[in-house]
Structure formats: C-alpha cells, structure tokens
Design an enzyme around this catalytic site. Sequence first.
Site, PDB file in Angstrom:
ATOM      1  N   ASP A  85      13.844 -27.175  22.258  1.00 22.66           N
ATOM      2  CA  ASP A  85      14.261 -25.773  22.334  1.00 22.66           C
ATOM      3  C   ASP A  85      13.889 -25.140  23.664  1.00 22.66           C
ATOM      4  O   ASP A  85      13.043 -25.638  24.404  1.00 22.66           O
ATOM      5  CB  ASP A  85      13.656 -24.966  21.180  1.00 22.66           C
ATOM      6  CG  ASP A  85      12.132 -25.034  21.155  1.00 22.66           C
ATOM      7  OD1 ASP A  85      11.579 -26.098  21.482  1.00 22.66           O
ATOM      8  OD2 ASP A  85      11.483 -24.032  20.798  1.00 22.66           O
ATOM      9  N   GLU A 147       9.189 -25.369  19.336  1.00 25.46           N
ATOM     10  CA  GLU A 147       7.913 -25.251  20.039  1.00 25.46           C
ATOM     11  C   GLU A 147       7.720 -23.854  20.600  1.00 25.46           C
ATOM     12  O   GLU A 147       6.604 -23.331  20.640  1.00 25.46           O
ATOM     13  CB  GLU A 147       7.852 -26.287  21.163  1.00 25.46           C
ATOM     14  CG  GLU A 147       6.500 -26.377  21.884  1.00 25.46           C
ATOM     15  CD  GLU A 147       6.339 -25.424  23.065  1.00 25.46           C
ATOM     16  OE1 GLU A 147       5.225 -25.293  23.584  1.00 25.46           O
ATOM     17  OE2 GLU A 147       7.359 -24.806  23.464  1.00 25.46           O
TER      18      GLU A 147
END
Length: 387
Positions: A85, A147
């Site tokens: 991400d 994350e």
Amino acid sequence: MQVKTTKLPNVESCFKQLIASPSISALEPELDMSNQGVIALLNDWFGDLGFRCSIEQVQDSRGKHNFVATIGQGTGGLLLAGHTDTVPFDEQGWVQDPFQLTEKDNLWYGLGTCDMKGFFALVLAAVRELPLNDIKHPLYILASADEETTMNGAKAFAEQKSIAPDYAIIGEPTSLKPVYMHKGHLTQGIRIIGRSGHSSDPAKGLNAIEVMHQVITELMRLKQDLAANYREDAFTVPYPTMNFGHVHGGDAANRICGCCDLHLDIRPLPGLPLVDLEMMVSNYLEPIATQYPGCIQISQLYPGSEAFADSTDNPWTQLVSELSGHQAEVVNYATEAPYIKKLGCQTLVLGPGSIEQAHQPNEYLDTKFIQPTVTLLKQLIHHACFK
C-alpha cells in the site's frame, strides 16, 4: 525445478506496472483502495520464477490480502518483506501523474517508487539472476496489506507463524543502511464531557476546559516520569516523547465549556509495550476520573505500532553491515519490524531510497540505488539460502 523467465518484465517495466496499480490505504473509506492489482502482478511474476504463491485475505482490512511467495525447502532461510500500500496523495502537490512512472534527471517519480512498491521490482530483479535450482534454504517474499494505516497485514501474518526464517529484511527506504531499532507510536484522544451553562453561574455547570487543565497537568507528570525512567542512548532523543498535538473546547466566551478534546502522541522506546503505555495514561488520570465520574473518555485515534529492537551483535546484523558498507543504526519512524520479528528471525529494516521521500508529493527513487540494491539482495540471499 524449471524456472520460466520469458514473461518476466525488466526492472523499469515492473516499476511502471506497480505504480500504475493504485493501492492507497486510508482510514477514511472514501480514500481507501484495494491492493488486488499489486497482488496479481506479484503473483504472476514470482509464479513465473517457480515460486509457490499464496494469497490470504486479511481480517478487518476491507477485503485486502497478503501475498507470500516461497521457493526452496527445509528450515531457516530468508524473508524479504514489504507492504503493497501507499499513503493518499495531494493532487495539487504533484507535478507528475502519481500513477505513472516518470523519469527525470535519473530520478523515477511515482507514488510508491520509494515507499515502497518499487522494492518488489528489485527483489524480482535479484532472484531472476540466481540459480534457484541450487537453493538449500527457503526464500520467502511477503507483500503485506495496510502497513500505512493499521499494519493488520503484518500483524495477521506474524500471528499465523506459518514460516520460521532465520533472517528477515524489510525493504523500507533507508538509503541501504541497515536499521536495527526504532521507536513505537501511540496516539490517543482524550475527551472531557462537562456540563454547559451560562458563564454567570459557574456552579451550575462543569467546565470541561478546567478539567482538561487537570488532565494535562497529570499527563505532564507522566511525560516527565517517562523521560526519567526509560532511556536508550542510541536514539538522538533517548527517551519516550509525548506531544500535545491538538486541543479544542468551547464555543463562546460567555458559555461554560461542555466538551474539550485533546489529541496525544507518544513515542515509546523498545521494552515499553503499547498496552503498558495505555495503562500508564489511564492510571495517571484515574484520580480525576474518580472525582468526575463519567467525565473522561480515552480512545485510540488510530492503531498504534510497537517499538522494535534487534541487536548489533548478532551475525545477521554484522553481515548486512559489512555487505552494505554501513553500520546498523536507529530511526524514529515505525515499520512492520516488531511484528516480523515475532516469527523468531533476526530482523533488519533496509531498502533503497531515502525516507525523506516517503509520504511526500512528487515521491521519487534515485536510480543510483537500483543496481546496488539488486547486488546487495543477491548477496544476502546467497548467504541465507545457498550456503
């Protein structure tokens, strides 16, 4: 094992395809995106190299997935980990299209080039040059979800304990300098619920700002106690920090404030778990909560991250330091390292690019990192998986 390489794109093409696949993580549903496109690319590429690939949905992630690729048998080995991400982007701040790889002056611009989808392209470039048929210990690739928000991907993977590598590298941008320790991060919201009323008769209300004054006084005592009782000289700021980042209460000078909010940021050292820190905050405020029942509400603004510490003395840190040409160091930002370390492996954070580019408009990776990263990864894989 037959390794297929005909389909594999070159490094620049991998970067282009990863950057062109948006995978923004955000706590706000309207900004949050799937990581399915990135996972699909990695699944195809590592599958073509002969890796055994698996995809698992992560709970509490709006349908996102972790990806794991494995090659080799037996015990031990090496885990190369990263997240799929990116953070959201400010469109007005970007000169280039954030989802199109743009090269200028030997810099590759794009959202995720540095932090950190580009790392997977360099891992792919490294492993495709290795004699994978001769591998003696397993090599694992983890591409995790979320994350940048909850770290739920890494947390879920660590809880499964489905692998037990000897060593791990997390490819966050460290300018290829190994990082063996970092602080954690806790953010809390403290709300005081008072009773509003006319300022001419204070006894008929409960002024939330006045109660908040008492709360801040107690938190200042906690701040001082943390600085006095916890210390790690490796950090430039060698004690846990506490910051009062936001306070708001009241709506008019002639009205008793009925509600007051404080946002609190605490950065703990390794050895101070978040659950203990949360208990400290609660305990310090308990006398005020007893005096004003139901007045204090403590909440988590967003999921925290634990502090992380490995060792400069273990063989893995010494080897990585030698091969990278840099002594292991500490940083103040948080990563997935404390959760990866739960697998029982010697863990370091090390990757291409500068942390100064992370979360910034016009994020870029300096191409000077590309070949050194590929070379270093090949060396680390050789030591961990081929010897």
